[in-house]
Design an enzyme around this catalytic site. Structure first.
Site, PDB file in Angstrom:
ATOM      1  N   ASP A  76      24.755  40.685  10.720  1.00 54.27           N
ATOM      2  CA  ASP A  76      25.754  40.230  11.685  1.00 54.27           C
ATOM      3  C   ASP A  76      25.955  38.718  11.562  1.00 54.27           C
ATOM      4  OD1 ASP A  76      27.385  40.950  14.024  1.00 54.27           O
ATOM      5  OD2 ASP A  76      26.042  39.606  15.109  1.00 54.27           O
ATOM      6  N   GLU A 136      28.165  40.256   7.026  1.00 53.22           N
ATOM      7  CA  GLU A 136      29.428  40.103   7.755  1.00 53.22           C
ATOM      8  C   GLU A 136      29.855  38.649   7.561  1.00 53.22           C
ATOM      9  OE1 GLU A 136      31.715  40.034  11.990  1.00 53.22           O
ATOM     10  OE2 GLU A 136      29.648  39.397  11.859  1.00 53.22           O
TER      11      GLU A 136
HETATM   12  C1  NOJ Z   1      30.047  40.592  14.909  1.00 49.61           C
HETATM   13  C2  NOJ Z   1      29.944  41.994  15.410  1.00 49.61           C
HETATM   14  O1  NOJ Z   1      30.541  42.856  14.479  1.00 49.61           O
HETATM   15  C3  NOJ Z   1      30.622  42.003  16.756  1.00 49.61           C
HETATM   16  O2  NOJ Z   1      30.794  43.301  17.246  1.00 49.61           O
HETATM   17  C4  NOJ Z   1      29.809  41.161  17.693  1.00 49.61           C
HETATM   18  O3  NOJ Z   1      30.495  41.034  18.925  1.00 49.61           O
HETATM   19  C5  NOJ Z   1      29.576  39.752  17.134  1.00 49.61           C
HETATM   20  N1  NOJ Z   1      29.265  39.753  15.738  1.00 49.61           N
HETATM   21  C6  NOJ Z   1      28.441  39.068  17.851  1.00 49.61           C
HETATM   22  O4  NOJ Z   1      27.228  39.663  17.482  1.00 49.61           O
END
Ligand code: NOJ
Ligand code: CA
Length: 507
Positions: free
Chosen positions: A198, A256
């Site tokens: 993440d 991500e």
């Molecule tokens: C990215 C995640 O995919 C999302 O759902 C989340 O709100 C944020 N990061 C914070 O962790």
């Protein structure tokens, strides 16, 4: 031999919304277990599960309160272990989501950290004095407002790039590095095949907490060059990659990497010693137009280091589902989008429901649960059938988010003309043909509105995303057309494609 994820297709499951095994309206791990036969039938190789850890769910699992356990609503460790084993029997691996940028404010680390300035975990989080009666600097939260909250107990401000309930971990503290080494090993030792990381680009914050500059491309916004995207992040990935390589097969890191510049995105591959896959948001946010998409794919191919491997996705739990965002519900366009994502060079990641063309769902105000980001419409229950409970749960059970409406698996499964069958056939053709897994990508000349490319020496793909019929200079045999009546057609003097039509050819 290529690693499994390079040949394979990953399927993202939002666990609360996939299948509810115990009729409490919330999807769970046992529900996923029940659906493994379907996933094997579909032909996917890996499942990425959104966070399954205990969490107060202020941001639906992305506020973790225990990194080494399973949220009781989703199941327990024994069920997870059973899922890993049963998936493996079907040739499917399990990836989890790891959230290293921040924990929940309810995590015992933060509870201790905020208790006093001399607490053992004080410097596990980012604490600073305010400036001129306000926060320590100008950083903005991704969810809006300042990234800082003043904590009365100790009179200092703590950092949260997202919600105040998601306190940022301080990656300038060695103990945090070691804690995450242990978390990785904890799960890898239990057979987890890798992690989606993440906010991969945002884990480290500037040590000096310098102000972010204005973003020239977004009025009123700041460019997060100090609050995120710090060069020290690469060091974390090099370290994690070494841990991954200590396992057999090597564990996978998918970041991500929420950056739009393909060069910055590609930097997270390092010299082949950081992430194996870095998500490509430039593609997700591109319009569904031949010319623009072609450019993003070419830029990505050019930016990724030699030996690096792209990853493509159409939808996820944070963005509007692609059948709505890209295709406005037009089935012909949905079919084209799936043809594209499954036939580029790289690992495709499908989001549950993509395979049936599930659209973004309208969620009435009283049912809204994602107060942070308004993303509920992409997270509603999987539609397995048109029966009451849509095959997600039993009749009469109130689901955690509304069922919505739209297509379902049961009605598409045996229909040779369905989106689901197209998707499954594309996965099968990928498995059968080396070109479609390993073959190089090269753009081919094409008339306006059409985007065409070759894969390896023997295959070509073309999609017409324009308004009018056009012909692209290709010869060969159609293996899979978005219009299935054209499968097997011999193309002698150019491939004619109507609007929103595409085809895979053996050339
Ligand atoms: C990215 C995640 O995919 C999302 O759902 C989340 O709100 C944020 N990061 C914070 O962790
Ligand atoms: Ca349940």
């Amino acid at each position: 031999m290529s690693p499994w994820w390079q040949d394979g297709v990953i399927y993202q499951i939002y666990p609360r919304s996939f299948a509810d095994s115990n009729d409490d309206g919330v999807g769970d791990l046992a529900g996923i277990l029940d659906r493994l036969d379907y996933l094997e039938w579909l032909g996917v190789d890996g499942l990425w599960l959104n966070p399954i850890n205990p969490s107060p769910n202020k941001d639906w699992g992305y506020d973790v309160s225990d990194y080494c356990d399973v949220h009781p609503e989703l199941g327990d460790m024994a069920t997870l272990e059973r899922l890993v084993t049963e998936a493996a029997r079907r040739g499917i691996r399990i990836l989890l989501d790891i959230v290293p940028n921040h924990s929940s404010d309810q995590h015992p680390w933060f509870q201790d950290s905020r208790s006093s300035r001399s607490a053992a975990h004080r410097d596990w989080y980012v604490w600073a004095d305010g400036k001129d009666g306000g926060p320590p600097n100008n950083w903005q939260s991704v969810f809006g407002g300042p990234t800082w909250t003043l904590d009365e107990t100790t009179g200092q401000w703590y950092l949260h790039n997202f919600l105040p309930e998601q306190s940022d971990l301080n990656w300038w503290t060695q103990d945090v590095w070691e804690a995450f080494d242990d978390i990785l090993r904890f799960w890898f030792d239990r057979g987890i095949a890798g992690f989606r990381i993440d906010v991969a680009h945002g884990i480290v914050n500037d040590r000096e907490l310098r102000d972010d500059p204005p973003d020239p491309d977004a009025a009123g916004r700041l460019k997060p060059v100090y609050s995120m995207n710090r060069p020290e992040t690469h060091e974390i990935f090099r370290r994690w990659r070494k841990i991954c390589e200590q396992y057999d097969p090597a564990r996978l890191l998918v970041g991500e990497t929420h950056v739009l510049d393909p060069v910055v995105m590609a930097s997270y591959y390092g010299d082949g010693d950081e992430l194996q896959l870095a998500f490509n948001f430039a593609c997700v946010y591109a319009p569904f137009e031949a010319e623009r998409l072609r450019r993003v794919i070419e830029q990505t191919e050019a930016a990724i280091p030699a030996g690096g491997w792209p990853v493509w996705t159409l939808s996820n739990h944070d963005v509007v589902r692609f059948p709505t965002r890209w295709c406005q519900g037009d089935e012909a366009k949905i079919r084209c989008a799936l043809l594209v994502v499954l036939l580029l060079r790289g690992t495709p990641v499908l989001y549950y429901g993509d395979e049936i063309g599930l659209e973004q769902q309208a969620v009435p105000e009283e049912a809204v649960l994602d107060f942070a980001g308004n993303r509920d419409g992409a997270r509603t229950p999987m539609r397995w059938s048109d029966e009451p409970g849509v095959g997600f749960t039993s009749e009469g059970v109130e689901p955690w988010l509304p069922f919505g409406s739209g297509p379902d698996v049961a009605s598409q499964r045996d229909d040779p003309g369905s989106i689901l069958t197209l998707c499954r056939d594309l996965l099968a053709v990928r498995r059968e043909r080396d070109d479609l897994r390993a073959g190089a990508y090269a753009s081919l000349p094409s008339p306006e509105g059409i985007w065409a490319w070759s894969r390896g020496a023997g295959h070509a793909i073309a999609v017409n995303l324009g308004e009018s019929e056009a012909t692209v200079d290709l010869t060969g045999t159609i293996l899979v057309g978005t219009d299935r009546d054209r499968d097997g057609e011999r193309v002698e003097s150019g491939l004619r494609l109507g609007p929103a039509e595409g085809a895979l050819l053996q050339t």
